[in-house]
Design an enzyme around this catalytic site. Structure first.
Site, PDB file in Angstrom:
ATOM      1  CG  ASP A 169      -2.102   0.908   1.087  1.00 50.20           C
ATOM      2  OD1 ASP A 169      -2.287   1.484  -0.001  1.00 50.20           O
ATOM      3  OD2 ASP A 169      -2.858   1.048   2.068  1.00 50.20           O
ATOM      4  CG  HIS A 196       0.360   1.829  -9.378  1.00 53.28           C
ATOM      5  ND1 HIS A 196       0.072   1.446  -8.086  1.00 53.28           N
ATOM      6  CD2 HIS A 196      -0.723   2.540  -9.799  1.00 53.28           C
ATOM      7  CE1 HIS A 196      -1.124   1.911  -7.740  1.00 53.28           C
ATOM      8  NE2 HIS A 196      -1.625   2.583  -8.770  1.00 53.28           N
ATOM      9  CG  LEU A 254       8.879 -17.931  -3.240  1.00 54.54           C
ATOM     10  CD1 LEU A 254       8.602 -17.888  -1.735  1.00 54.54           C
ATOM     11  CD2 LEU A 254       9.495 -16.602  -3.693  1.00 54.54           C
TER      12      LEU A 254
HETATM   13  C1  FPP Z   1      -1.870   0.155  -3.365  1.00 53.63           C
HETATM   14  O1  FPP Z   1      -1.407   1.470  -3.438  1.00 53.63           O
HETATM   15  C2  FPP Z   1      -1.295  -0.625  -4.439  1.00 53.63           C
HETATM   16  C3  FPP Z   1      -1.989  -1.126  -5.494  1.00 53.63           C
HETATM   17  C4  FPP Z   1      -3.442  -0.932  -5.640  1.00 53.63           C
HETATM   18  C5  FPP Z   1      -1.320  -1.874  -6.562  1.00 53.63           C
HETATM   19  C6  FPP Z   1      -0.084  -2.624  -6.183  1.00 53.63           C
HETATM   20  C7  FPP Z   1       0.593  -3.052  -7.410  1.00 53.63           C
HETATM   21  C8  FPP Z   1       1.929  -3.047  -7.621  1.00 53.63           C
HETATM   22  C9  FPP Z   1       2.933  -2.700  -6.602  1.00 53.63           C
HETATM   23  C10 FPP Z   1       2.521  -3.410  -8.954  1.00 53.63           C
HETATM   24  C11 FPP Z   1       1.728  -4.276  -9.853  1.00 53.63           C
HETATM   25  C12 FPP Z   1       1.819  -5.705  -9.540  1.00 53.63           C
HETATM   26  C13 FPP Z   1       2.406  -6.626 -10.316  1.00 53.63           C
HETATM   27  C14 FPP Z   1       2.327  -8.060  -9.961  1.00 53.63           C
HETATM   28  C15 FPP Z   1       3.154  -6.250 -11.507  1.00 53.63           C
HETATM   29  P1  FPP Z   1      -2.445   2.651  -3.593  1.00 53.63           P
HETATM   30  O2  FPP Z   1      -2.413   3.108  -5.011  1.00 53.63           O
HETATM   31  O3  FPP Z   1      -3.762   2.229  -3.066  1.00 53.63           O
HETATM   32  O4  FPP Z   1      -1.778   3.721  -2.669  1.00 53.63           O
HETATM   33  P2  FPP Z   1      -2.517   4.943  -1.964  1.00 53.63           P
HETATM   34  O5  FPP Z   1      -3.368   4.349  -0.876  1.00 53.63           O
HETATM   35  O6  FPP Z   1      -1.370   5.743  -1.446  1.00 53.63           O
HETATM   36  O7  FPP Z   1      -3.297   5.643  -3.026  1.00 53.63           O
END
Ligand code: FPP
Length: 243
Positions: free
Chosen positions: A23, A40, A134
């Site tokens: 997050d 991201h 893994l």
């Molecule tokens: C939460 O941060 C994160 C996500 C919704 C996406 C997580 C995805 C990745 C790290 C990369 C993609 C995955 C792969 C497997 C390639 P948020 O955007 O909700 O953060 P915020 O709460 O600060 O807005």
């Protein structure tokens, strides 16, 4: 090359299964005045390092929350960026993961994903399906309640067909119908960015998990921060008897 960080011998006990809610990508992008897609993308760099280190430590299972069923509500641009990152991630990582004998399992409903993403994920599971290293579980279009409904329906269908005695339905029978069938429950759940919620992630599997909530946003989260969480887990396990 092993990643920098501690080695398995540095820990008195390690979790068998780590879950991570990655997050804070959005807040990181905002803080740096960058487009959300860049948050991201930078988060994906963190993801690579954490997967490598988990593998180096010999932890058995790692489950990552990449895209929830609720994430479809985000803007078209952000959804498109995340979908592209999924393709980019597998294109760049699959060879190394397969060489390291990592077995990839996708948690979630692949049928609702765009064709290219679906094909990529199915191919990654197929290619690594016989690997014995893994267990890397990536939750995409995943929801914990939906996973439980799917398991319940699968049991009910077998019962209706006469292949399953309802009296034989116990915890093991339900766990065997989850995406994580055959893997241990989550021992340690990490959610970055200071948020303290489970957000429908691995509801069943986290029943006895230890929870650690580092303040850092996911793109800033390092292998050293991960090691610190693993040390905290080891302290808690010692205090409460451990396994
Ligand atoms: C939460 O941060 C994160 C996500 C919704 C996406 C997580 C995805 C990745 C790290 C990369 C993609 C995955 C792969 C497997 C390639 P948020 O955007 O909700 O953060 P915020 O709460 O600060 O807005």
């Amino acid at each position: 090359m092993p990643t920098q960080g501690m080695t398995a011998a540095d820990f008195p006990v390690l979790p068998r299964h780590v879950g991570i809610i990655m997050d804070g990508n959005g807040r990181w992008a905002k803080k740096h005045k960058l487009a959300i897609a860049f948050g991201h993308r930078t988060g994906t760099e963190t993801l690579r390092e954490i997967i490598r280190h988990t593998d180096d430590l010999g932890i058995g299972s790692l489950s990552l929350y990449a895209f929830s069923t609720e994430n479809w509500r985000r803007s078209d641009d952000e959804v498109a960026a995340l979908m592209q990152l999924i393709l980019d991630f597998f294109a760049s990582e699959i060879d190394e993961l397969d060489e390291k004998h990592v077995r990839i399992t996708i948690l979630g409903d692949k049928d609702r994903l765009p064709q290219r993403q679906r094909d990529t994920l199915i191919e990654a599971e197929r290619r690594t399906g016989a690997n014995t290293g893994l267990r890397l579980n990536i939750a995409i279009n995943y929801g914990g309640r939906a996973e439980l409904v799917r398991a319940a329906r699968s049991l009910a269908e077998d019962a209706r067909a006469g292949n399953l005695d309802p009296d034989a339905i116990d915890e093991d029978a339900l766990a065997a119908r989850l995406y994580t069938a055959g893997q241990p429950d989550v021992d340690l759940l990490i959610r970055t960015s200071g948020e303290m919620r489970l957000s429908n992630f691995l509801l069943w599997q986290c029943a006895y998990a230890e929870f650690i909530f580092p303040e850092k946003l996911w793109p800033d989260f390092t292998v050293a921060d991960y090691d610190a969480a693993l040390q905290e887990f080891a302290r808690r396990s010692r205090r409460f008897g451990g396994r």
